[in-house]
Design a protein around this motif. Sequence first.
Motif, PDB file in Angstrom:
ATOM      1  N   UNK A   4      -4.044   2.000  -4.858  1.00 38.71           N
ATOM      2  CA  UNK A   4      -3.852   2.527  -3.499  1.00 38.71           C
ATOM      3  C   UNK A   4      -2.684   1.835  -2.814  1.00 38.71           C
ATOM      4  N   UNK A   5      -1.784   2.619  -2.284  1.00 32.30           N
ATOM      5  CA  UNK A   5      -0.644   2.072  -1.546  1.00 32.30           C
ATOM      6  C   UNK A   5      -1.013   2.183  -0.071  1.00 32.30           C
ATOM      7  N   UNK A   6      -1.665   1.170   0.440  1.00 33.47           N
ATOM      8  CA  UNK A   6      -2.196   1.211   1.801  1.00 33.47           C
ATOM      9  C   UNK A   6      -1.870  -0.081   2.524  1.00 33.47           C
ATOM     10  N   UNK A   7      -1.898  -0.008   3.858  1.00 33.59           N
ATOM     11  CA  UNK A   7      -1.651  -1.191   4.659  1.00 33.59           C
ATOM     12  C   UNK A   7      -0.213  -1.654   4.569  1.00 33.59           C
ATOM     13  N   UNK A   8       0.031  -2.877   5.032  1.00 37.18           N
ATOM     14  CA  UNK A   8       1.390  -3.403   5.062  1.00 37.18           C
ATOM     15  C   UNK A   8       1.823  -3.992   3.732  1.00 37.18           C
ATOM     16  N   UNK A   9       0.884  -4.299   2.837  1.00 32.98           N
ATOM     17  CA  UNK A   9       1.226  -4.891   1.559  1.00 32.98           C
ATOM     18  C   UNK A   9       1.692  -6.328   1.696  1.00 32.98           C
ATOM     19  N   UNK A  10       2.203  -6.865   0.617  1.00 34.10           N
ATOM     20  CA  UNK A  10       2.683  -8.253   0.605  1.00 34.10           C
ATOM     21  C   UNK A  10       3.924  -8.384   1.470  1.00 34.10           C
ATOM     22  N   UNK A  11       3.890  -9.335   2.375  1.00 34.05           N
ATOM     23  CA  UNK A  11       5.010  -9.519   3.297  1.00 34.05           C
ATOM     24  C   UNK A  11       6.262  -9.942   2.538  1.00 34.05           C
ATOM     25  N   UNK A  12       7.391  -9.396   2.931  1.00 28.54           N
ATOM     26  CA  UNK A  12       8.646  -9.700   2.250  1.00 28.54           C
ATOM     27  C   UNK A  12       8.970 -11.183   2.292  1.00 28.54           C
ATOM     28  N   UNK A  13       8.533 -11.880   3.316  1.00 29.74           N
ATOM     29  CA  UNK A  13       8.832 -13.305   3.395  1.00 29.74           C
ATOM     30  C   UNK A  13       8.240 -14.063   2.217  1.00 29.74           C
ATOM     31  N   UNK A  14       7.063 -13.606   1.743  1.00 31.53           N
ATOM     32  CA  UNK A  14       6.444 -14.256   0.584  1.00 31.53           C
ATOM     33  C   UNK A  14       7.312 -14.089  -0.650  1.00 31.53           C
ATOM     34  N   UNK A  15       7.921 -12.933  -0.811  1.00 32.68           N
ATOM     35  CA  UNK A  15       8.806 -12.713  -1.957  1.00 32.68           C
ATOM     36  C   UNK A  15      10.096 -13.514  -1.793  1.00 32.68           C
ATOM     37  N   UNK A  16      10.592 -13.617  -0.577  1.00 33.69           N
ATOM     38  CA  UNK A  16      11.833 -14.357  -0.339  1.00 33.69           C
ATOM     39  C   UNK A  16      11.658 -15.845  -0.635  1.00 33.69           C
ATOM     40  N   UNK A  17      10.450 -16.348  -0.405  1.00 35.41           N
ATOM     41  CA  UNK A  17      10.196 -17.779  -0.615  1.00 35.41           C
ATOM     42  C   UNK A  17       9.804 -18.098  -2.047  1.00 35.41           C
ATOM     43  N   UNK A 171      10.579  -2.184 -10.703  1.00 31.96           N
ATOM     44  CA  UNK A 171       9.437  -2.035  -9.809  1.00 31.96           C
ATOM     45  C   UNK A 171       9.864  -1.469  -8.458  1.00 31.96           C
ATOM     46  N   UNK A 172       8.997  -0.671  -7.875  1.00 33.61           N
ATOM     47  CA  UNK A 172       9.197  -0.172  -6.510  1.00 33.61           C
ATOM     48  C   UNK A 172       7.977  -0.536  -5.660  1.00 33.61           C
ATOM     49  N   UNK A 173       6.828   0.082  -5.994  1.00 30.03           N
ATOM     50  CA  UNK A 173       5.614  -0.191  -5.227  1.00 30.03           C
ATOM     51  C   UNK A 173       4.913  -1.471  -5.681  1.00 30.03           C
ATOM     52  N   UNK A 174       5.342  -2.029  -6.794  1.00 29.90           N
ATOM     53  CA  UNK A 174       4.809  -3.327  -7.222  1.00 29.90           C
ATOM     54  C   UNK A 174       4.974  -4.371  -6.121  1.00 29.90           C
ATOM     55  N   UNK A 175       6.108  -4.316  -5.423  1.00 31.68           N
ATOM     56  CA  UNK A 175       6.353  -5.288  -4.359  1.00 31.68           C
ATOM     57  C   UNK A 175       5.340  -5.150  -3.225  1.00 31.68           C
ATOM     58  N   UNK A 176       4.673  -4.015  -3.154  1.00 30.39           N
ATOM     59  CA  UNK A 176       3.674  -3.789  -2.101  1.00 30.39           C
ATOM     60  C   UNK A 176       2.322  -4.389  -2.482  1.00 30.39           C
ATOM     61  N   UNK A 177       1.828  -4.066  -3.690  1.00 30.59           N
ATOM     62  CA  UNK A 177       0.458  -4.461  -4.040  1.00 30.59           C
ATOM     63  C   UNK A 177       0.374  -5.797  -4.765  1.00 30.59           C
ATOM     64  N   UNK A 230       9.228  -2.521   7.263  1.00 34.12           N
ATOM     65  CA  UNK A 230       8.644  -3.590   6.440  1.00 34.12           C
ATOM     66  C   UNK A 230       8.697  -3.251   4.953  1.00 34.12           C
ATOM     67  N   UNK A 231       8.745  -1.953   4.616  1.00 30.51           N
ATOM     68  CA  UNK A 231       8.915  -1.546   3.220  1.00 30.51           C
ATOM     69  C   UNK A 231      10.384  -1.667   2.816  1.00 30.51           C
ATOM     70  N   UNK A 232      11.277  -1.205   3.668  1.00 33.11           N
ATOM     71  CA  UNK A 232      12.698  -1.262   3.352  1.00 33.11           C
ATOM     72  C   UNK A 232      13.192  -2.689   3.173  1.00 33.11           C
TER      73      UNK A 232
END
Length: 245
Positions: A4-17, A171-177, A230-232
């Motif tokens: 399910x692609x729902x909610x805000x997903x993993x915040x980009x800041x977590x990926x940046x860090x 990956x595209x939606x992987x960054x979300x879930x 937040x997705x972009x």
Amino acid sequence: MVRPIAGAGTDEQAWREWAAPARWSVLDLAGPARTAPPLVVAPHPDDEVLGVGGLIAMLAGGAEIAVVTDGEASHPGSTVYRPAELAAIRRAETVTACGLLGVVPAAVEHLGHPDGGIDETALTDTLTARLAPGRWCVTTWRGDGHPDHESVGRAAEVACRRTGATLLEFPVWTWHWAEPDDPEVPWHRARRIDLTDAARAAKRNAIDAFRSQILPLGPASADAAILPPHVLARFARPYETVFVP
């Protein structure tokens, strides 16, 4: 696995860090696989730009784009556009976006599969006919979580095995879930594509061309933006990621 692609997903800041990408090997863009133009296969209009728009720009027009569906199901229940109208809009957006990355309209092919109803067998045959030994086939990861993304990834994998082409999955939606170091993601196969400033700018402009996806179509909830800020943010990094075989 469809997720399910729902909610805000993993915040980009977590990926940046996350420190891991700095340790990944950089994808060789000048190797023998570049003897033929890479074939970039997008399940929907915009996937090619989100996933590897910077790579396409750095290839200086040396890529061919195959868009499997027209994305007509992005806004089910829209109060503004019928599916056929949205399909026409998204086709036009694709040509504009790819042009901003240096890809001429003649190198963009629309395969016309139904959005949400891809014929995986037929797509496999189509890709098999277009691939050859060593040619890059760049498409969505088979575990990305979206059914169309996974279907296209599986078709590409089979076509590459048949022909000896080289499969690169993004990956595209992987960054979300997913989360950093998520054990369900094959990070050991990850390669980094470091983007030039020019490529990042071209990618940003190409994403902006998909107005039907980044802006609301209208005030109704059914017409909300599919790709809000937040997705972009996940696709504004100074690098892109692909998984190699």
